[in-house]
Each structure stands twice: as structure tokens, then as C-alpha cells.
Design a protein around this motif. Structure first.
Motif, PDB file in Angstrom:
ATOM      1  N   ILE A  56       0.906  -1.213   0.009  1.00 39.49           N
ATOM      2  CA  ILE A  56      -0.121  -0.047   0.080  1.00 39.49           C
ATOM      3  C   ILE A  56       0.917   1.208  -0.009  1.00 39.49           C
ATOM      4  N   VAL A  57       1.763   1.309   0.721  1.00 36.29           N
ATOM      5  CA  VAL A  57       2.711   2.345   0.943  1.00 36.29           C
ATOM      6  C   VAL A  57       3.405   2.692  -0.279  1.00 36.29           C
ATOM      7  N   LYS A  58       3.953   1.433  -0.949  1.00 36.09           N
ATOM      8  CA  LYS A  58       4.953   1.729  -2.223  1.00 36.09           C
ATOM      9  C   LYS A  58       3.924   2.155  -3.366  1.00 36.09           C
ATOM     10  N   THR A  59       2.528   1.587  -3.360  1.00 36.32           N
ATOM     11  CA  THR A  59       1.748   2.052  -4.402  1.00 36.32           C
ATOM     12  C   THR A  59       1.286   3.333  -4.193  1.00 36.32           C
ATOM     13  N   VAL A  60       1.075   3.882  -3.426  1.00 36.33           N
ATOM     14  CA  VAL A  60       0.479   5.538  -2.973  1.00 36.33           C
ATOM     15  C   VAL A  60       1.738   6.320  -3.244  1.00 36.33           C
ATOM     16  N   THR A  61       3.052   5.819  -2.941  1.00 37.42           N
ATOM     17  CA  THR A  61       4.050   6.611  -2.878  1.00 37.42           C
ATOM     18  C   THR A  61       4.599   6.748  -4.386  1.00 37.42           C
ATOM     19  N   LYS A  62       4.397   5.670  -5.293  1.00 37.32           N
ATOM     20  CA  LYS A  62       4.686   5.820  -6.752  1.00 37.32           C
ATOM     21  C   LYS A  62       3.422   6.718  -7.469  1.00 37.32           C
ATOM     22  N   GLN A  75      11.159   8.734   0.939  1.00 36.02           N
ATOM     23  CA  GLN A  75      10.231   7.732   1.537  1.00 36.02           C
ATOM     24  C   GLN A  75      10.409   6.554   0.564  1.00 36.02           C
ATOM     25  N   THR A  76      10.837   6.622  -0.547  1.00 33.35           N
ATOM     26  CA  THR A  76      11.170   5.595  -1.539  1.00 33.35           C
ATOM     27  C   THR A  76      12.572   5.049  -0.992  1.00 33.35           C
ATOM     28  N   ARG A  77      13.429   5.635  -0.708  1.00 29.92           N
ATOM     29  CA  ARG A  77      14.541   5.283  -0.106  1.00 29.92           C
ATOM     30  C   ARG A  77      14.338   4.329   1.293  1.00 29.92           C
ATOM     31  N   LEU A  78      13.341   4.830   2.170  1.00 28.96           N
ATOM     32  CA  LEU A  78      13.005   4.079   3.174  1.00 28.96           C
ATOM     33  C   LEU A  78      12.331   2.855   3.127  1.00 28.96           C
ATOM     34  N   ILE A  79      11.651   2.613   2.175  1.00 28.23           N
ATOM     35  CA  ILE A  79      11.053   1.405   1.661  1.00 28.23           C
ATOM     36  C   ILE A  79      12.092   0.368   1.135  1.00 28.23           C
ATOM     37  N   SER A  80      12.935   1.032   0.213  1.00 26.02           N
ATOM     38  CA  SER A  80      14.151  -0.030  -0.180  1.00 26.02           C
ATOM     39  C   SER A  80      15.027  -0.289   1.027  1.00 26.02           C
ATOM     40  N   GLU A  81      15.229   0.460   1.787  1.00 33.14           N
ATOM     41  CA  GLU A  81      16.142  -0.008   2.848  1.00 33.14           C
ATOM     42  C   GLU A  81      15.185  -1.053   3.885  1.00 33.14           C
ATOM     43  N   TYR A  82      14.037  -0.842   4.041  1.00 35.63           N
ATOM     44  CA  TYR A  82      13.276  -1.874   4.783  1.00 35.63           C
ATOM     45  C   TYR A  82      13.416  -3.234   4.301  1.00 35.63           C
ATOM     46  N   GLU A  83      13.087  -3.149   2.795  1.00 36.05           N
ATOM     47  CA  GLU A  83      12.965  -4.325   2.177  1.00 36.05           C
ATOM     48  C   GLU A  83      14.165  -5.243   2.525  1.00 36.05           C
ATOM     49  N   ARG A  84      15.360  -4.356   1.970  1.00 33.87           N
ATOM     50  CA  ARG A  84      16.751  -5.179   2.119  1.00 33.87           C
ATOM     51  C   ARG A  84      16.942  -5.897   3.317  1.00 33.87           C
ATOM     52  N   ILE A  96       8.411  18.412  -2.359  1.00 34.69           N
ATOM     53  CA  ILE A  96       7.509  17.372  -2.317  1.00 34.69           C
ATOM     54  C   ILE A  96       8.110  16.269  -2.814  1.00 34.69           C
ATOM     55  N   LYS A  97       8.847  16.492  -3.957  1.00 32.83           N
ATOM     56  CA  LYS A  97       9.384  15.108  -4.655  1.00 32.83           C
ATOM     57  C   LYS A  97      10.764  14.825  -4.014  1.00 32.83           C
ATOM     58  N   GLU A  98      11.315  15.360  -3.397  1.00 34.04           N
ATOM     59  CA  GLU A  98      12.410  15.168  -2.426  1.00 34.04           C
ATOM     60  C   GLU A  98      12.009  14.451  -1.339  1.00 34.04           C
ATOM     61  N   ILE A  99      10.967  14.710  -0.589  1.00 33.74           N
ATOM     62  CA  ILE A  99      10.179  14.007   0.362  1.00 33.74           C
ATOM     63  C   ILE A  99       9.788  12.636   0.076  1.00 33.74           C
TER      64      ILE A  99
END
Length: 227
Positions: free
Chosen positions: A33-39, A116-125, A109-112
Motif C-alpha cells: 500500500i505504501v509503495k503503491t501510493v508513494t509511486k 520515502q522510497t529510500r525508506l522502503i528500499s532500506e526496509y525491504e533489504r 515534495i518530490k524530495e520528500i
């Protein structure tokens, strides 16, 4: 409203998801959900920036045409022309400044959202590795799962803030309030990101401490990509 629906879905998924073995990635529903909305947010911002950049080019060309007309007039003609055309053409200048200002907001906003995308990647890894680490018990992995779920849920609030800013361009909102919301979202994502990195490091350090031999320590380092 959009984000409230998303949070509602997340809560429902948390309630309905039973406790599972440590090999199951129970946080996937929240993550997706977070990934989809962020994208979607990033895509929407890119599209808006492109449109505004096109508008900026058009307004700049209009501004150049006005300046060309002025350069060809004599001083007395400029004064007379300015009085007659001031109201007609001042909108070009005002609109250009407004568009440039909005682009600046969108870039922020894009920087933010990129953070968040980096947060998701770090979490997944980290999560994919921690589940395979033999130094952790099933109950410990379940605890990690809860912590990661909490961080991801907190990160959803960043999207909520971003939607507020995006909607603000079609409603009455002061620049001060808009900046306040953007800064709040930026601070929140920074805090979430830092919490995630700290938790990741703590888990890796614990795994290293539980390694009983030098060979085991080296394997843990290699497993997590530690020099």
C-alpha cells in the motif's frame, strides 16, 4: 480522505492477518500500500512539474515579446503604452512568478517522496536478510515485524501531509501554511528513515554479538554486506 481510506485498509489487514511463522512476510500488505501510493504521488508530481515547466516556457516567451515591443518604443511612447497595457500584460508576470513558486514546492515534495522510497528500499533489504538470519528466534523476528510495521504505518502520515499540500493548490491556503506542512512532512520522513536505519543497525549488531566464532562473524558481515 484518500489517506484515511488507505489507513482504514491497513488497519483491517492488521486485524485480519493471523500470527504466522517467522518465514512469512506479514508486513507485505502495508508495504504494498505504501509503495503503491508513494509511486502514484511521485508520478503525479512529475506530471504536474512537466506541465508547469511547459507553462513557464510559454510565459517566458510572452514576456520576451513584451520586452521586444518596449525596446522598439520611444520614451514618451513607452510611458503612454505602459498606462494602456499595464493591466493587460501584468498578469503574465504575476502568473510566471506563481508558476515558478509552485514548481519549487513540487520539487521539495518530490524530495520528500524520494526519501520515502529510500525508506522502503532500506526496509525491504534489511527485512529480507533478517528473516534468514539463524541468530534470531521466531519470536524475535515477530517483534521486528511489529517494529517495521509501526515505522511503515508512521510513514503513511507523510503521504497524508503531501496530499494536503497537493490539494492546497486548488484551495485557499497561505504560503506560510503550505511551507509549514511541507517542513512537517520532511521532518517526519527524516525521523522515520533514521528510526529504520537505527533499528537495522541494532539488529545486525545483535547478530554479530551472537556469532560464536571468528568464521561466524565473517559470515555475518558478508551476509549483511559489512566491510
Amino acid at each position: 480522505m484518500k489517506i484515511k481510506i488507505v489507513v482504514g485498509i491497513i488497519c483491517l489487514l492488521l486485524v485480519c492477518t493471523p500470527v504466522r511463522p517467522s518465514t512469512t512476510i506479514a508486513v507485505i500488505p502495508i508495504l504494498e500500500i505504501v509503495k503503491t501510493v508513494t509511486k502514484k504521488v511521485i508520478k503525479a508530481i512529475d506530471l504536474r512539474i512537466q506541465r508547469l515547466q511547459n507553462k513557464t516556457i510559454w510565459l517566458q516567451n510572452a514576456q520576451k515579446q513584451i520586452e521586444n515591443v518596449l525596446s522598439k518604443l520611444k520614451l514618451d511612447e513607452i510611458s503612454d503604452w505602459t498606462k494602456k497595457q499595464r493591466d493587460l500584460y501584468k498578469n503574465y508576470y504575476e502568473e510566471l512568478m506563481k508558476v515558478k513558486s509552485i514548481i519549487t514546492y513540487y520539487q521539495r515534495i518530490k524530495e520528500i517522496t524520494n526519501k520515502q522510497t529510500r525508506l522502503i528500499s532500506e526496509y525491504e533489504r534489511a527485512w529480507n536478510l533478517l528473516q534468514k538470519d539463524k541468530h534470531f528466534t521466531a519470536s524475535e523476528v515477530e517483534y521486528m515485524e511489529k517494529v517495521y510495521s509501526g515505522i511503515l504505518e508512521e510513514s503513511v502520515k507523510n503521504i497524508d501531509q503531501i496530499f494536503l499540500v497537493l490539494d492546497s493548490f486548488t484551495t485557499e491556503m497561505s504560503d506560510f501554511k503550505r511551507l509549514e506542512i511541507i517542513n512537517s512532512a520532511a521532518d517526519q520522513i527524516d525521523a522515520n528513515y533514521d528510526d529504520l536505519l537505527i533499528f537495522n543497525r541494532q539488529n545486525v549488531l545483535l547478530s554479530l554479538q551472537r556469532a560464536k566464532t571468528t568464521n561466524d562473524v565473517n559470515k555475518v558481515k558478508q551476509f549483511y554486506g559489512i566491510p
